[in-house]
Motif scaffolding. Structure first.
Motif, PDB file in Angstrom:
ATOM      1  N   ALA A 251       0.653  -1.118  -0.012  1.00  0.00           N
ATOM      2  CA  ALA A 251       0.114  -0.091  -0.132  1.00  0.00           C
ATOM      3  C   ALA A 251       1.167   1.180   0.055  1.00  0.00           C
ATOM      4  CB  ALA A 251      -0.886  -0.147   1.165  1.00  0.00           C
TER       5      ALA A 251
ATOM      6  N   ARG B 162       2.510   1.783  -3.593  1.00  0.00           N
ATOM      7  CA  ARG B 162       1.512   1.988  -4.564  1.00  0.00           C
ATOM      8  C   ARG B 162       1.108   3.556  -4.351  1.00  0.00           C
ATOM      9  NH1 ARG B 162      -1.252  -2.589  -6.946  1.00  0.00           N
ATOM     10  NH2 ARG B 162       0.610  -3.644  -7.753  1.00  0.00           N
ATOM     11  N   LEU B 163       0.802   3.751  -3.109  1.00  0.00           N
ATOM     12  CA  LEU B 163       0.035   5.261  -2.878  1.00  0.00           C
ATOM     13  C   LEU B 163       1.284   6.354  -2.870  1.00  0.00           C
ATOM     14  CD1 LEU B 163      -2.370   4.352  -0.141  1.00  0.00           C
ATOM     15  CD2 LEU B 163      -2.868   4.770  -2.411  1.00  0.00           C
ATOM     16  N   VAL B 164       2.462   6.128  -2.424  1.00  0.00           N
ATOM     17  CA  VAL B 164       3.536   7.209  -2.079  1.00  0.00           C
ATOM     18  C   VAL B 164       4.831   7.036  -2.605  1.00  0.00           C
ATOM     19  CG1 VAL B 164       4.433   8.520  -0.304  1.00  0.00           C
ATOM     20  CG2 VAL B 164       2.310   7.522   0.278  1.00  0.00           C
TER      21      VAL B 164
ATOM     22  N   THR C  54       7.069  -3.022  -6.775  1.00  0.00           N
ATOM     23  CA  THR C  54       6.168  -3.132  -5.832  1.00  0.00           C
ATOM     24  C   THR C  54       6.471  -4.385  -4.986  1.00  0.00           C
ATOM     25  OG1 THR C  54       4.720  -2.168  -7.076  1.00  0.00           O
ATOM     26  CG2 THR C  54       3.713  -3.527  -5.297  1.00  0.00           C
TER      27      THR C  54
END
Lengths: 296, 237
Positions: free
Chosen positions: A80, A83-85, A189
């Motif tokens: 997470a 992916r987000l930051v 990732t």
């Protein structure tokens, strides 16, 4: 009799100190070496791992299951985060430091809000043994063996597996790796998730030796950070091993000549001196020397 | 499979870097099993065109299709897995990795289940002896063979070669030319090659597409380059 106990105690401390550095830094140096990002929230992934492990332990899961669960949850949190930051800050060392430091504050304060400031504890397994009148915890030796096992596993994964070859290609030349069909985003990732899972596992292992609180990670982040910088990015795994051998050695000597506190501080002094001589870390230094010798 | 089927098709492609347009309105059809050379002086946008075809650069407008499939919105990795093999200028072998690892990385081109090393060694026997060696320690010619061998370890349908003769000794350039012909004759591979080396163009190309200032300005038969004046006009010599 007492003499043999003293010598064993020094060796034991050396291995214990090494285990601490190896476990705290393994996930961090993997992410730094492969992607040029230093994740300041690594300690918080360890904290999450520690909470997950103790929760699993208290609902009755055996310790190995609790440790694996900690790795899985930390790995998912890592996905997470990536992916987000983090995705937006690859190979931007300074920006990634600031952003992940922010993440670290959010995670630790978030856990503080959710769970409160009280600490949790897990029992230390395996009991102790004695050599020459000195008493030693078995678990510390298990920690060292586990650290070596984890690092060897990660090394083998990146050295031999098809994923590892793709990951190293994506690190060396992402454009060419893509042109050969490597999904570089997925590789990043996955690598970040593996590094995060290592943090979670380390947290779960340390949870059995230390009090668990929302700021659990802060006990480890500074030392992990120093170990990574000292190790250097030229070869993540070798760098980690070199740095741990060196820093733990200095720490063990300093804490025996003076005291534990001086031993702890001596790591920073050792890193300071080491980085004056080898500004990009030990692995870089070794690699350049080897290249020079081969050129001759 | 109709022999005239278009393997690669560009329709009014414009592309470049940031706001700088380098490739201007290029349309091009390459048939299956055809070897097309893109010629033109330095800096006319040949490499940018190649990077646009493989998906490293997204076009500003226009469309790229591969075997009738519009791939304009697909990234480089997905185009590679569809069978587009790319040998860039400067070769871009993974210098810190071994020859064997470099070859293993070609497997995804065209989606082969495993790297077909026998096929690669059939074309480039030298690579078999160098398997465990770091790719960066090899000579330019050997690296070029590795870069071509790497995509042949997969299952490419079309290969794009950007100046394969650059920095390579003449006998190896000749060998590369023979291999390109064989790939087309034996496996019906389609080849798009950017090249400045007259003898290599003459050895392989079915036709030459001329680029100038980012646009395709014409087409000539390779034999026409035997005239020194024509060659001087279209090649940087």
């Amino acid at each position: 009799m007492e003499w043999s106990g003293q010598v064993f105690s020094w060796i034991y401390q050396y291995f214990d100190n090494m285990a601490f550095l190896l476990l705290a830094a393994s996930g961090l140096i993997l992410i730094y070496g492969m992607m040029g990002v230093i994740n300041m929230a690594h300690g918080e992934l360890m904290m999450i791992g520690a909470y997950v492990a103790s929760a699993a332990f208290y609902v009755g899961a055996p310790a190995p299951v609790a440790i694996v669960a900690a790795g899985l949850v930390a790995g998912l949190v890592g996905i997470a985060m990536e992916r987000l930051v983090i995705r937006h800050f690859y190979n931007q060392l300074l920006s990634s430091l600031v952003v992940t430091w922010g993440l670290s504050l959010i995670l630790s304060q978030g856990v503080l809000l959710a769970l409160g400031p009280s600490t949790m504890n897990m029992p230390t397994p395996f009991g102790s043994f004695s050599v020459g009148g000195f008493s030693f915890g078995v678990y510390r030796m298990v920690l060292f063996a586990t650290a070596i096992g984890l690092i060897a596993g990660v090394w083998a994964l990146f050295r031999f597996s098809s994923f590892g070859v793709a990951a190293r290609a994506a690190m060396e030349n992402p454009r060419m790796a893509s042109a050969l069909g490597v999904d570089t985003k997925r590789v990043y990732t996955a690598t970040f998730a593996i590094g995060s899972a290592l943090g979670g596992i380390a947290g779960a292992l340390f949870a059995q030796t230390a009090a668990i609180s929302p700021f659990f990670g802060q006990n480890y982040t500074p030392m992990a950070f120093i170990t990574v910088v000292m190790g250097g990015g030229a070869s993540a795994i070798l760098g980690l091993v070199y740095a741990a051998l060196y820093l733990a050695g200095v720490q063990t000597i300093a804490s025996n000549v003076f005291n534990q506190y001086v031993g702890y501080v001596s790591i920073m002094a050792a890193a300071f001196i080491g980085l004056l001589v080898m500004p990009s870390g030990i692995s870089d230094f070794v690699q350049k020397r080897r290249a020079r010798r081969m050129a001759r | 499979m109709a022999s005239s089927a278009s393997q690669l098709s560009l329709a009014a492609v414009q592309s470049g870097y940031g706001r700088v347009k380098v490739v201007q309105n290029v349309s091009l059809e390459v048939a299956t099993g055809e070897i097309v050379a893109v010629i033109g002086r330095n800096g006319v946008g040949k490499s940018t065109l190649m990077k646009t075809i493989i998906g490293e650069i997204a076009p500003m407008s226009g469309a790229v299709s591969f075997r009738g499939l519009d791939v304009t919105r697909l990234d480089a990795a997905r185009r590679a897995r569809l069978g587009v093999g790319y040998v860039p200028q400067g070769r871009d072998v993974f210098a810190r990795m071994t020859v064997g690892e470099n070859l293993a990385l070609g497997r995804r081109v065209g989606g082969a289940p495993a790297a077909n090393l026998e096929r690669v060694f059939g074309f480039f026997p030298i690579l078999e002896k160098r398997l465990a060696q770091p790719a960066g320690s090899m000579s330019g010619g050997e690296q070029q063979q590795l870069a071509i061998g790497r995509i042949l370890a997969g299952r490419p349908d079309i290969i794009l070669l950007d100046e394969p003769s650059e920095g390579v000794q003449p006998n190896i350039v000749q060998e590369i030319g023979r291999i390109i012909r064989r790939l087309r004759d034996e496996e019906r591979l389609t080849v798009l090659i950017v090249e400045q080396n007259l003898s290599l163009i003459r050895a392989v190309a079915d036709r030459c597409v001329i680029m100038d200032k980012g646009a395709v300005v014409g087409e000539i038969a390779p034999e026409a380059l035997d005239d020194p004046e024509t060659a001087a006009r279209y090649l940087s010599i």
